[in-house]
Design a protein around this motif. Structure first.
Motif, mmCIF file in Angstrom:
data_model
loop_
_atom_site.group_PDB
_atom_site.id
_atom_site.type_symbol
_atom_site.label_atom_id
_atom_site.label_comp_id
_atom_site.label_asym_id
_atom_site.label_seq_id
_atom_site.Cartn_x
_atom_site.Cartn_y
_atom_site.Cartn_z
ATOM 1 N N ILE A 75 0.865 -1.178 0.000
ATOM 2 C CA ILE A 75 0.000 0.000 0.000
ATOM 3 C C ILE A 75 0.900 1.225 0.000
ATOM 4 N N GLY A 76 0.654 2.154 -0.932
ATOM 5 C CA GLY A 76 1.570 3.280 -0.989
ATOM 6 C C GLY A 76 1.015 4.498 -1.680
ATOM 7 N N THR A 77 1.896 5.463 -1.868
ATOM 8 C CA THR A 77 1.543 6.725 -2.512
ATOM 9 C C THR A 77 2.471 6.980 -3.680
ATOM 10 N N GLY A 78 1.957 7.709 -4.638
ATOM 11 C CA GLY A 78 2.760 8.033 -5.802
ATOM 12 C C GLY A 78 2.344 9.375 -6.413
ATOM 13 N N VAL A 79 2.603 10.498 -5.775
ATOM 14 C CA VAL A 79 3.445 10.718 -4.612
ATOM 15 C C VAL A 79 2.776 11.729 -3.676
ATOM 16 N N ILE A 80 3.323 11.836 -2.438
ATOM 17 C CA ILE A 80 2.918 12.878 -1.500
ATOM 18 C C ILE A 80 3.758 14.122 -1.770
ATOM 19 N N ASP A 81 3.089 15.252 -1.904
ATOM 20 C CA ASP A 81 3.770 16.540 -2.142
ATOM 21 C C ASP A 81 4.278 17.064 -0.803
ATOM 22 N N MET A 82 5.595 17.013 -0.597
ATOM 23 C CA MET A 82 6.163 17.348 0.703
ATOM 24 C C MET A 82 6.170 18.841 1.000
ATOM 25 N N ARG A 83 5.813 19.663 0.030
ATOM 26 C CA ARG A 83 5.672 21.087 0.332
ATOM 27 C C ARG A 83 4.549 21.318 1.338
ATOM 28 N N TYR A 84 3.549 20.441 1.338
ATOM 29 C CA TYR A 84 2.329 20.624 2.123
ATOM 30 C C TYR A 84 2.370 19.941 3.482
ATOM 31 N N GLU A 85 3.438 19.198 3.787
ATOM 32 C CA GLU A 85 3.390 18.286 4.922
ATOM 33 C C GLU A 85 4.066 18.825 6.183
ATOM 34 N N ASN A 86 3.424 18.545 7.328
ATOM 35 C CA ASN A 86 4.083 18.657 8.624
ATOM 36 C C ASN A 86 4.867 17.367 8.818
#
Length: 344
Positions: A75-86
């Motif tokens: 199970i995964g992501t493709g992709v998470i935008d790390m600009r938005y993440e804490n």
């Protein structure tokens, strides 16, 4: 060992023919599709993340629900935008989800793609430090996140907590092994080399933000080789994984022809255009009869070089259609690239 997984963008809306008119439809159907894919022996269920759009946006609740429903599928992501993440809160969510899945989480992260919002990361509360670009900020968030999931202390202990001898507190929970299952979504050869230097797996899509005039699969295969060469030079202590994504639509019945028949008659080829001010090459879609698609994918240099192929799915066509599509790929196309179903 070659793996295949599906990649869903999680679209929803009331357009004609949509089976996902609401966000709830898209989420619940994603869980059902992941369970169906596991029964077919498909190796992975991956989800694209976009903000301020009618698409999948917060992947961890969805992935945790899939983890509780399934037992084998990645199970995964493709992709998470790390600009938005804490990054510290994300570390808590990621470890919790990985523990629920018993170590099946495969997280793709990156600087992100163009978003509908003019400055969405700032609206989320994140702005670059002085002298940083938004890409620098995304990499800084990624470094903090990776430190946190590796068990490094990241928070100064209070006077009360420090009586126990701890000076820096680590994020909890921790999920051993998760730090080796982080992938960087690289859009160029240079970023693939950087990902290798950092010790992250490589996730490459159907877009490269550069063009040298060679076919897309050849350029992508070159990117993969540069990544592996740099990985070997860096001396990391585990073997990296590499994924590529492709749109593969087998046309086998009248329903397929209704949705995709005209596109299958078109001459499939790469496209070149501008994105974020960069000359970019987009990979072609594979649409046609299974025998033709099997031969084309077997000849795709990047598909052959990667260990994981992510198949983008038209999620708004519903669970039944996408399950049938994945079954046809599994039966008639994927064996041509060296894949075997995982039914253990």
């Amino acid at each position: 060992m070659k793996r295949i997984g599906f990649l869903s963008f999680g679209h929803y809306g009331t357009s004609r023919g949509s089976q996902t008119s609401s966000a709830g439809d898209a989420l619940l159907q994603a869980i059902d599709l992941a369970a169906a894919a596991e029964e077919l022996g498909i190796d992975g269920a991956f989800f694209r993340v976009h903000h301020f759009a009618r698409q999948q946006a917060s992947p961890f609740p969805l992935m945790a629900a899939i983890a509780a429903r399934t037992s084998r599928i990645e199970i995964g992501t493709g992709v998470i935008d790390m600009r938005y993440e804490n990054p510290l809160y994300m570390a808590e969510q990621a470890a919790s989800t990985d523990l629920i899945s018993a170590g099946r989480l495969q997280l793709g992260v990156s600087r992100g793609s163009p978003e509908p919002a003019a400055n969405g990361a700032a609206d989320f509360g994140y702005t670059p430090l002085e002298g940083e670009t938004v890409a620098d900020m995304a990499r800084r968030h990624t470094a903090t996140f990776r430190n946190a999931i590796s068990g490094v202390g990241v928070a100064e202990a209070s006077n009360h907590a420090s009586l126990g001898g701890e000076k820096l507190l680590r994020v909890e929970p921790q999920s051993p092994g998760l730090s080796e299952r982080i992938w960087w979504g690289a859009g160029s050869r240079a970023t693939a080399v950087w990902a290798a230097q950092q010790g992250m797996n490589l996730m490459s899509s159907t877009l490269l933000t550069e063009d040298t005039g060679v076919p897309f699969d050849v350029l992508q295969a070159e990117q993969i080789q540069l990544f592996r060469d740099e990985w070997a030079a860096a001396g990391h202590d585990f073997t990296p994984r590499v994924s590529v994504s492709r749109s593969v639509i087998p046309v086998v019945d009248e329903t397929d022809r209704m949705y995709f028949g005209l596109r299958s008659q078109a001459d499939g080829k790469d496209q070149v255009g501008m994105i974020d001010g960069l000359l970019s090459r987009f990979g072609k879609s594979y649409i046609g009869t299974p025998d033709v698609l099997a031969a084309e994918l077997a000849a795709d240099a990047a598909v052959q070089s990667a260990d994981t192929l992510m198949l983008t799915v038209p999620n708004q066509l519903g669970v039944a259609y996408n399950t049938k599509m994945l079954e046809n790929i599994a039966k008639y196309i994927a064996p041509a690239i060296g894949w075997e179903p995982n039914l253990s």
